[in-house]
Scaffold this motif. Structure first.
Motif, PDB file in Angstrom:
ATOM      1  N   GLN A 267      39.146  44.035  38.346  1.00  0.00           N
ATOM      2  CA  GLN A 267      39.806  43.992  37.043  1.00  0.00           C
ATOM      3  C   GLN A 267      39.990  42.549  36.580  1.00  0.00           C
ATOM      4  O   GLN A 267      39.750  42.226  35.411  1.00  0.00           O
ATOM      5  N   VAL A 268      40.393  41.677  37.502  1.00  0.00           N
ATOM      6  CA  VAL A 268      40.569  40.266  37.147  1.00  0.00           C
ATOM      7  C   VAL A 268      39.232  39.648  36.740  1.00  0.00           C
ATOM      8  O   VAL A 268      39.155  38.888  35.770  1.00  0.00           O
ATOM      9  N   LEU A 269      38.168  39.980  37.460  1.00  0.00           N
ATOM     10  CA  LEU A 269      36.848  39.452  37.110  1.00  0.00           C
ATOM     11  C   LEU A 269      36.433  39.895  35.710  1.00  0.00           C
ATOM     12  O   LEU A 269      35.923  39.084  34.917  1.00  0.00           O
TER      13      LEU A 269
ATOM     14  N   ASN B  50      37.734  37.163  28.472  1.00  0.00           N
ATOM     15  CA  ASN B  50      38.554  36.212  27.704  1.00  0.00           C
ATOM     16  C   ASN B  50      37.949  34.810  27.630  1.00  0.00           C
ATOM     17  O   ASN B  50      38.575  33.886  27.106  1.00  0.00           O
ATOM     18  N   GLY B  51      36.739  34.654  28.146  1.00  0.00           N
ATOM     19  CA  GLY B  51      36.031  33.378  28.019  1.00  0.00           C
ATOM     20  C   GLY B  51      36.293  32.386  29.127  1.00  0.00           C
ATOM     21  O   GLY B  51      35.689  31.295  29.144  1.00  0.00           O
ATOM     22  N   SER B  52      37.160  32.727  30.091  1.00  0.00           N
ATOM     23  CA  SER B  52      37.488  31.776  31.159  1.00  0.00           C
ATOM     24  C   SER B  52      36.297  31.496  32.067  1.00  0.00           C
ATOM     25  O   SER B  52      36.101  30.355  32.505  1.00  0.00           O
TER      26      SER B  52
ATOM     27  N   ARG C 237      32.627  43.238  42.395  1.00  0.00           N
ATOM     28  CA  ARG C 237      31.421  43.200  41.571  1.00  0.00           C
ATOM     29  C   ARG C 237      30.887  41.777  41.604  1.00  0.00           C
ATOM     30  O   ARG C 237      31.646  40.804  41.791  1.00  0.00           O
ATOM     31  N   PRO C 238      29.581  41.560  41.449  1.00  0.00           N
ATOM     32  CA  PRO C 238      29.051  40.200  41.455  1.00  0.00           C
ATOM     33  C   PRO C 238      29.629  39.368  40.310  1.00  0.00           C
ATOM     34  O   PRO C 238      29.928  39.889  39.238  1.00  0.00           O
ATOM     35  N   TYR C 239      29.777  38.070  40.576  1.00  0.00           N
ATOM     36  CA  TYR C 239      30.271  37.184  39.527  1.00  0.00           C
ATOM     37  C   TYR C 239      29.337  36.009  39.251  1.00  0.00           C
ATOM     38  O   TYR C 239      29.605  35.198  38.354  1.00  0.00           O
TER      39      TYR C 239
ATOM     40  N   ILE D  34      42.407  34.652  40.111  1.00  0.00           N
ATOM     41  CA  ILE D  34      42.603  35.930  40.797  1.00  0.00           C
ATOM     42  C   ILE D  34      43.979  35.971  41.452  1.00  0.00           C
ATOM     43  O   ILE D  34      44.730  36.946  41.319  1.00  0.00           O
ATOM     44  N   GLY D  35      44.311  34.897  42.171  1.00  0.00           N
ATOM     45  CA  GLY D  35      45.594  34.853  42.859  1.00  0.00           C
ATOM     46  C   GLY D  35      46.773  34.937  41.917  1.00  0.00           C
ATOM     47  O   GLY D  35      47.742  35.672  42.174  1.00  0.00           O
ATOM     48  N   THR D  36      46.698  34.230  40.801  1.00  0.00           N
ATOM     49  CA  THR D  36      47.793  34.232  39.841  1.00  0.00           C
ATOM     50  C   THR D  36      47.948  35.601  39.186  1.00  0.00           C
ATOM     51  O   THR D  36      49.070  36.088  38.980  1.00  0.00           O
ATOM     52  N   ALA D  37      46.812  36.245  38.866  1.00  0.00           N
ATOM     53  CA  ALA D  37      46.867  37.566  38.230  1.00  0.00           C
ATOM     54  C   ALA D  37      47.488  38.602  39.163  1.00  0.00           C
ATOM     55  O   ALA D  37      48.258  39.467  38.721  1.00  0.00           O
TER      56      ALA D  37
END
Length: 347
Positions: free
Chosen positions: A312-314, A320-322, A196-198, A145-148
C-alpha cells in the motif's frame, strides 16, 4: 611450529594490506565528493574485512551442478526468472492493505521498525561525508515506508546489512524488512516474501577505462570477474566463461579490487554500476546488459499483513509523485533514463 607461525603472520599481513587498500580507496572517493563507507553495520562470520573469496569457475559449476551448461540453457533460466517463461511470477505479491494484522501489530508493540539497508551504494544508500546523514534512493523509500507504518520517523531504525546476509537477517528476525537493491528471484521467493516490485534492473559490467573491451563478452571471456556473494550478478557469472570468479561481501569491495588490479571486471545491477562509475572516473560501464529483473522489499514469508502494508505504501509513494522525485534526485543524473523506464508494470 615456526613454519605455522610464519604462515599465520603472512596471512595477517595480507589481510591487513587489503584492509588498508580498501581504506585508501574510500579516501580517494572522498576526494571526489563521493565517499561510501561501511560504518560498522552487522556482519556474519566472515574472513577479514574486504577479503575476497576466489573459486575457479569450473569448481563452482561442479558444486552447483552447472558444469557443461550451455549458453542457451543459461538464457532460458534468465528468461524464467523474469517471469516471462515460467517457473515463478516475480510480480506476484499480496494485495495492498491499510489494515494492521499480527505482524504489523508486533512491530508497533516493539515501537520500532528495523529496516535493513546498504551503506556502500552511492546514490542508493550511503553516508554523506559532508553532513553525516545516510541518504539515497533506497533510503528515501525506507523512511517513507517506516513513517507510514509507524506514524513517526523517529521509530524507523536503519540497520546496515551485507549483500550476502540479506535473507539471513530477515529469517533470523534481525530486521523487519530489507530495502537494499534486492532483486526478486525464484530462489529468494522460496526463502522470504517480497513486496510488489519497485524498480526494474539488469546486470551490467564495469571495467577499468584502460580496458580494450567494447562488449560484455569481451570484458568477461577469460577474465577474473568480481561480484557480491549471494547476488544475481554472482549467479549470472557462473554461466559465463570467466577464468575466475571472485566473490566479496559487498559490491563496493569489487571496485576496490579493480582499483588494485586484482580483478578485470565487475558485474552488478545497472543502477549500482552507474553509481560506481560516477564515484570513480577510472572505471566505465560496458555497453550491453543481461538478466533483466526487478527489485523488491523483502520480509518474512509469514508476515503477510506487513507485506500488504508495504505494498500500500509503495502504491501511494508512486501515485503521489514521491517515487519519481526520488528517482530524479538520486538516480537520473547517472542512469540518464526517464523514471517511467524503471517503474515496474506487471506483464
Amino acid at each position: 611450529m615456526g613454519t605455522n607461525t610464519d604462515r599465520s603472520r603472512d596471512r595477517s599481513r595480507r589481510a591487513a594490506a587489503l584492509r588498508g587498500a580498501r581504506t585508501a580507496a574510500a579516501l580517494a572517493l572522498l576526494a571526489t565528493g563521493a565517499l561510501v563507507l561501511d560504518v560498522g553495520g552487522p556482519r556474519g562470520a566472515a574472513p577479514a574485512a574486504g577479503a575476497p573469496h576466489q573459486v575457479p569457475l569450473a569448481a563452482q559449476q561442479a558444486q552447483s551442478g552447472q558444469s557443461g551448461q550451455s549458453e542457451q540453457s543459461g538464457q532460458q533460466d534468465r528468461s524464467e526468472q523474469t517471469g516471462q517463461a515460467g517457473s515463478c511470477d516475480l510480480y506476484r505479491s499480496v494485495p495492498p492493505s491499510t489494515e494492521d494484522g499480527p505482524a504489523v501489530k508486533a512491530v508497533k508493540a516493539k515501537r520500532s521498525l528495523v529496516v535493513g539497508i546498504d551503506l556502500n551504494s552511492y546514490r542508493w544508500g550511503s553516508r554523506n561525508p559532508n553532513t553525516g546523514q545516510v541518504e539515497g534512493f533506497d533510503i528515501d523509500l525506507a523512511r517513507a515506508i517506516g513513517t507510514a507504518i509507524m506514524g513517526d520517523p523517529e521509530k524507523v531504525v536503519l540497520k546496515a546489512v551485507p549483500t550476502a546476509d540479506r535473507v539471513k537477517f530477515i529469517q533470523e528476525g534481525r530486521v523487519d524488512i530489507i530495502v537494499r537493491t534486492m532483486s526478486i528471484t525464484c530462489e529468494r521467493l522460496e526463502q522470504v516474501a517480497f513486496s510488489r516490485p519497485y524498480f526494474t534492473t539488469s546486470q551490467r559490467v564495469l571495467v577499468p577505462r584502460s580496458s580494450p573491451a567494447k562488449t560484455l563478452d569481451e570484458a568477461l571471456n577469460g577474465a577474473t570477474a568480481c561480484a557480491a556473494s549471494g547476488s544475481s550478478a554472482q549467479e549470472e557469472l557462473k554461466t559465463r566463461p570467466v577464468k575466475k570468479l571472485v566473490t566479496v561481501e559487498n559490491h563496493l569491495d569489487c571496485l576496490v579490487l579493480m582499483q588494485l588490479g586484482k580483478v578485470d571486471a565487475t558485474m552488478t545491477d545497472d543502477g549500482l554500476a552507474a553509481s560506481q562509475a560516477a564515484q570513480d572516473q577510472t572505471v566505465r560501464v560496458i555497453d550491453g546488459e543481461v538478466r533483466p529483473g526487478v527489485m523488491g522489499i523483502a520480509m518474512l514469508k509469514t508476515s503477510t499483513d506487513l507485506t500488504a502494508r508495504v505494498n500500500q505504501v509503495l502504491n501511494d509513494y508512486y501515485a503521489n509523485g514521491s517515487w519519481r522525485r526520488a528517482y530524479d534526485t538520486w538516480l537520473k543524473p547517472y542512469l540518464q533514463d526517464d523514471a517511467d523506464r524503471h517503474w515496474p508494470t506487471p506483464r
